[in-house]
Design a protein around this motif. Structure first.
Motif, mmCIF file in Angstrom:
data_model
loop_
_atom_site.group_PDB
_atom_site.id
_atom_site.type_symbol
_atom_site.label_atom_id
_atom_site.label_comp_id
_atom_site.label_asym_id
_atom_site.label_seq_id
_atom_site.Cartn_x
_atom_site.Cartn_y
_atom_site.Cartn_z
ATOM 1 N N ASP A 139 -7.291 2.016 3.600
ATOM 2 C CA ASP A 139 -8.055 2.961 4.787
ATOM 3 C C ASP A 139 -9.207 3.231 4.501
ATOM 4 O OD1 ASP A 139 -5.685 4.459 3.913
ATOM 5 O OD2 ASP A 139 -5.645 5.374 2.536
ATOM 6 N N GLU A 140 -10.437 2.593 3.956
ATOM 7 C CA GLU A 140 -11.629 2.029 4.519
ATOM 8 C C GLU A 140 -11.749 2.004 5.825
ATOM 9 O OE1 GLU A 140 -15.473 0.026 2.477
ATOM 10 O OE2 GLU A 140 -13.186 0.123 1.090
ATOM 11 N N ALA A 141 -10.786 0.830 6.113
ATOM 12 C CA ALA A 141 -10.908 0.190 7.273
ATOM 13 C C ALA A 141 -10.692 0.901 8.532
ATOM 14 C CB ALA A 141 -9.607 -1.483 7.408
ATOM 15 N N ARG A 142 -9.852 1.738 8.437
ATOM 16 C CA ARG A 142 -9.340 2.945 8.904
ATOM 17 C C ARG A 142 -10.022 3.739 9.813
ATOM 18 N NH1 ARG A 142 -3.979 4.406 10.888
ATOM 19 N NH2 ARG A 142 -3.301 4.256 8.396
ATOM 20 N N ASP A 143 -11.009 4.110 8.594
ATOM 21 C CA ASP A 143 -12.420 4.785 8.535
ATOM 22 C C ASP A 143 -13.640 4.225 9.028
ATOM 23 O OD1 ASP A 143 -10.988 7.442 7.141
ATOM 24 O OD2 ASP A 143 -12.338 6.336 5.551
ATOM 25 N N LYS A 144 -13.905 2.909 8.795
ATOM 26 C CA LYS A 144 -14.595 2.692 9.906
ATOM 27 C C LYS A 144 -14.047 1.734 11.071
ATOM 28 C CE LYS A 144 -15.656 -1.630 6.215
ATOM 29 N NZ LYS A 144 -15.247 -2.327 5.577
ATOM 30 N N LEU A 182 -3.595 -3.173 -8.566
ATOM 31 C CA LEU A 182 -3.444 -3.606 -7.644
ATOM 32 C C LEU A 182 -3.343 -2.914 -6.235
ATOM 33 C CD1 LEU A 182 -2.786 -7.477 -8.035
ATOM 34 C CD2 LEU A 182 -5.186 -6.080 -7.868
ATOM 35 N N SER A 183 -2.379 -2.223 -6.231
ATOM 36 C CA SER A 183 -1.959 -0.952 -5.011
ATOM 37 C C SER A 183 -2.709 -0.231 -4.619
ATOM 38 C CB SER A 183 -0.145 -0.022 -5.261
ATOM 39 O OG SER A 183 -0.218 0.217 -3.989
ATOM 40 N N GLN A 184 -3.592 0.102 -5.953
ATOM 41 C CA GLN A 184 -4.641 1.325 -4.747
ATOM 42 C C GLN A 184 -5.781 0.667 -4.543
ATOM 43 O OE1 GLN A 184 -4.133 4.735 -5.363
ATOM 44 N NE2 GLN A 184 -5.558 4.414 -4.135
ATOM 45 N N LYS A 185 -5.834 -0.640 -4.858
ATOM 46 C CA LYS A 185 -7.371 -1.129 -5.271
ATOM 47 C C LYS A 185 -7.217 -1.995 -3.182
ATOM 48 C CE LYS A 185 -10.472 -4.281 -6.147
ATOM 49 N NZ LYS A 185 -10.920 -5.213 -7.102
ATOM 50 N N ALA A 186 -5.600 -2.243 -2.798
ATOM 51 C CA ALA A 186 -5.665 -2.142 -1.127
ATOM 52 C C ALA A 186 -5.184 -1.187 -0.446
ATOM 53 C CB ALA A 186 -4.175 -3.329 -1.243
ATOM 54 N N THR A 187 -4.606 -0.216 -1.065
ATOM 55 C CA THR A 187 -4.718 0.936 -0.480
ATOM 56 C C THR A 187 -6.300 1.665 -0.279
ATOM 57 O OG1 THR A 187 -2.421 1.595 -1.659
ATOM 58 C CG2 THR A 187 -3.839 3.051 -0.475
ATOM 59 N N ASP A 188 -6.861 1.884 -1.097
ATOM 60 C CA ASP A 188 -8.417 2.207 -0.529
ATOM 61 C C ASP A 188 -9.319 0.920 0.618
ATOM 62 O OD1 ASP A 188 -7.956 3.949 -2.469
ATOM 63 O OD2 ASP A 188 -9.307 3.016 -4.016
ATOM 64 N N ALA A 189 -8.564 -0.350 -0.115
ATOM 65 C CA ALA A 189 -8.855 -0.935 1.723
ATOM 66 C C ALA A 189 -9.032 -1.193 2.781
ATOM 67 C CB ALA A 189 -9.475 -2.618 1.141
ATOM 68 N N ILE A 205 0.829 -1.234 0.219
ATOM 69 C CA ILE A 205 0.484 0.257 -0.098
ATOM 70 C C ILE A 205 0.521 1.512 -0.003
ATOM 71 C CG2 ILE A 205 -2.858 -1.321 1.438
ATOM 72 C CD1 ILE A 205 -0.778 0.097 3.998
ATOM 73 N N HIS A 206 0.225 2.576 -0.361
ATOM 74 C CA HIS A 206 1.460 3.943 -0.070
ATOM 75 C C HIS A 206 2.116 3.840 -1.494
ATOM 76 C CE1 HIS A 206 -1.104 3.449 3.720
ATOM 77 N NE2 HIS A 206 -2.036 4.452 3.172
ATOM 78 N N ARG A 207 2.452 3.095 -1.404
ATOM 79 C CA ARG A 207 4.081 3.368 -2.281
ATOM 80 C C ARG A 207 3.336 2.928 -3.985
ATOM 81 N NH1 ARG A 207 4.211 0.449 1.491
ATOM 82 N NH2 ARG A 207 5.782 1.125 2.698
ATOM 83 N N GLY A 208 2.035 1.581 -4.194
ATOM 84 C CA GLY A 208 2.625 1.174 -5.433
ATOM 85 C C GLY A 208 1.374 2.401 -7.093
ATOM 86 N N GLY A 246 -4.739 -7.785 7.684
ATOM 87 C CA GLY A 246 -5.500 -7.788 9.485
ATOM 88 C C GLY A 246 -6.389 -7.151 9.626
ATOM 89 N N VAL A 247 -6.032 -5.762 8.974
ATOM 90 C CA VAL A 247 -6.562 -4.142 8.774
ATOM 91 C C VAL A 247 -7.306 -3.839 8.008
ATOM 92 C CG1 VAL A 247 -6.269 -1.792 8.416
ATOM 93 C CG2 VAL A 247 -4.339 -3.286 9.200
#
Lengths: 148, 409
Positions: free
Chosen positions: B73-78, B64-71, B57-60, B285-286
């Motif tokens: 960040d979304e978990a942090r919001d949750k 796929l990297s964008q997708k993982a980063t979104d997921a 995440i945060h570097r690609g 995990g996140v």
């Protein structure tokens, strides 16, 4: 017999409820503490040596049925034995409770009641605590022993 | 209003581990304070992430990297919404509650401490809320102070008030005791501490699975919890910290992701929360924790809390009828834990016999040795519930305890 009844045989329960040699030994030449902090099992083994012979042995402390009965039965068995004899008995006993091969059945005697322990690997440390503590006492160790 | 029948049998179907048999007997899982079972949706989320979405995440710059980063960040919001943090950047991902406490001890408290300063905890803390403070006290010459508890296992608040002083640099207190089940009056504790401008860390490891938590309403300075007790994956946990504190704190570990620029002369640290998240995090995990939060939120934490309260009352009544059984922890405000000893047998013998009956409990000191000492017992048997436990589970526990009496007749 279920595995539970194999584990908690009458002789074991008898030693739990009426531990033998359960006292501080007057004139003990050595005493060592055995302590398993996770279980809270804690015993002190007292020995009075005459040369290489365990002239008298006793124990004090508290813990589960397996650890207490093992300590109690141990005191009845090693009294009058030499250091080497006691260590050989422990070695044979340890093989049995850990389910290893090569147990000398002729020499296991009444310790046979602990054979069920091999089906409960987490309880091996209970059954062996007093023995490890005795071994340390015979070897001149003074620090607290643990089997965890 | 919708009907609020708590359909526990329906929820149980979501947890594949619960339907198995052990030793030929149906599993009765009452070790939830140690770790909770996982719903299929969490397992599926992990599976999907590793099967189809795995990327750093945060570097690609790739898909796929964008997708993982979104997921991610979304978990942090949750998480932020789940405990009602003001902002998502107040949520830091760590390995678990233990690492969370260590992070606060080393990054927040340690730089503040001078010899003679004090950290105030309670007698009912888990070792993970004792040892990090002892370590930081040893490093700085500060002292650890301990608020006593009464025979019911409740904090003695007047004693807490006496121990609180201008020397106190932090109060750290468990929300719910893992060994006793006591729910501490943390809002009141925080008010008392804040009156002297003392910040407070709340260990929420045992509270988030059982009740709604609102860190702003509590006004907690720090709040930590583990994902695996909240039906999420192991190895992931959360530190909530007020942004005003986090901004001032030095990083906990150095590495990638926690920097904004590095030269050999100087490193500029990233902004919060990234400043505290060195290295590739536990991305799966996140995201899995986010899925667990979705799952319990759909059921509703207040409904979970009400159901478990009734279950605890049923269990307390059932165990109280057993001769020679002593409950350890009888606080008026209690949650989801029945800790006990029997005259007839040692906790470890009880544990072995219960296990053979398919009943999974914990026997031992529950990483709270001072609590055991306080109650004069070497260990206890602890049955701990989650919302998927049933009255039948309690009945099975009672039957298994009766089996102990048969063996130790």
């Amino acid at each position: 017999m279920s595995e539970i009844n194999e584990l908690y045989q009458d002789l074991i329960l008898d030693h739990t409820k009426k531990p033998r040699n359960f006292e501080v030994l007057e004139g003990a030449s050595r005493h060592v503490e055995g302590y398993n902090p996770l279980c809270g099992d804690r015993y002190t083994i007292y020995v009075r040596m005459e040369g290489d012979v365990i002239r008298d042995v006793s124990f004090q402390g508290s813990g589960c049925a397996i650890s207490k009965s093992s300590a109690s039965m141990m005191t009845t068995i090693v009294k009058g034995k030499t250091k080497c004899e006691a260590e050989a008995i422990f070695e044979n006993f340890h093989k049995m409770i850990t389910g290893q091969s090569g147990v000398d059945k002729n020499k296991i005697g009444k310790l046979e009641v602990f054979h069920g322990v091999s089906e409960f690997p987490v309880r091996v440390k209970c059954a062996s605590l007093a023995w490890h503590t005795l071994k340390a006492a015979l070897g001149g160790e003074e620090k607290t022993i643990t089997t965890e | 209003m919708m009907t609020t029948v708590f359909d526990v049998q329906q929820y149980r179907k979501d947890f594949p581990a619960l339907s198995q048999k052990v030793y030929g007997k149906p599993l009765v899982y009452l070790d939830n304070a140690a770790t909770a079972q996982k719903p299929q949706c969490v397992i599926d989320t992990l599976d999907r992430y590793y099967s189809a979405e795995n990327a750093n995440i945060h570097r690609g710059i790739h898909y796929l990297s964008q997708k993982a980063t979104d997921a991610f960040d979304e978990a942090r919001d949750k998480v932020a919404r789940f405990i009602n943090a003001k902002e998502s950047r107040e949520i830091i991902f760590v390995r678990g509650a233990t690492e969370g406490i260590n992070l606060v001890a080393q990054s927040y408290v340690r730089p503040l401490l001078k010899p003679g300063d004090e950290i105030l905890i309670t007698w009912m803390e888990h070792h993970s809320n004792i040892v990090p403070w002892q370590m930081v006290a040893e490093q700085t010459g500060a002292k650890l102070k301990v608020t006593p508890i009464n025979d019911a296992g409740e904090l003695i608040l007047p004693e807490f008030e006496k121990l609180l002083s201008e020397k106190t640099k932090l109060v750290s207190v468990t929300h719910i005791s893992n060994a006793l089940g006591t729910i501490n009056p943390v809002k009141k504790i925080i008010q008392m501490a804040h009156a002297l401008s003392v910040p407070v860390l709340v260990d929420g490891a045992q509270s988030v699975p059982h009740q709604a938590v609102d860190v702003q309403d509590l006004d907690a300075d720090f709040f930590v919890f583990s994902g695996h007790k909240l039906f999420g994956p192991t190895g992931i946990g959360v530190v909530y910290g007020k942004a005003e504190h986090l901004e001032k704190m030095p990083p906990y570990q150095g590495g990638g992701d926690m920097i904004s620029a590095v030269t050999f002369e100087k490193t500029l640290y990233n902004k919060i929360p990234y400043k505290f998240e060195a290295g590739t995090p536990h991305i799966a995990g996140v995201i899995g924790l986010g899925s667990a939060i979705d799952y319990v939120s759909a059921i509703g934490m207040s409904r979970i809390s009400a159901y478990e309260h009734e279950l605890l009352e049923y269990g307390t009544r059932a165990l109280s009828k057993i001769p020679g059984l002593r409950l350890i922890g009888t606080a008026k405000e209690k949650a989801s834990i029945l800790s006990f000893v029997l005259e007839a047998a040692h906790p470890h013998d009880i544990g072995t016999i219960l296990d053979q009956e398919g009943v999974a409990i914990r026997a031992g000191h529950h990483c709270a040795m001072p609590v055991m000492e306080r109650f004069g017992v070497p260990a206890t048997v602890r049955a701990s519930f989650a919302f998927y436990n049933t009255h039948e589970d309690i009945d099975a526990l009672v039957r298994a305890i009766n089996k102990v009496f048969e063996v130790f007749r």
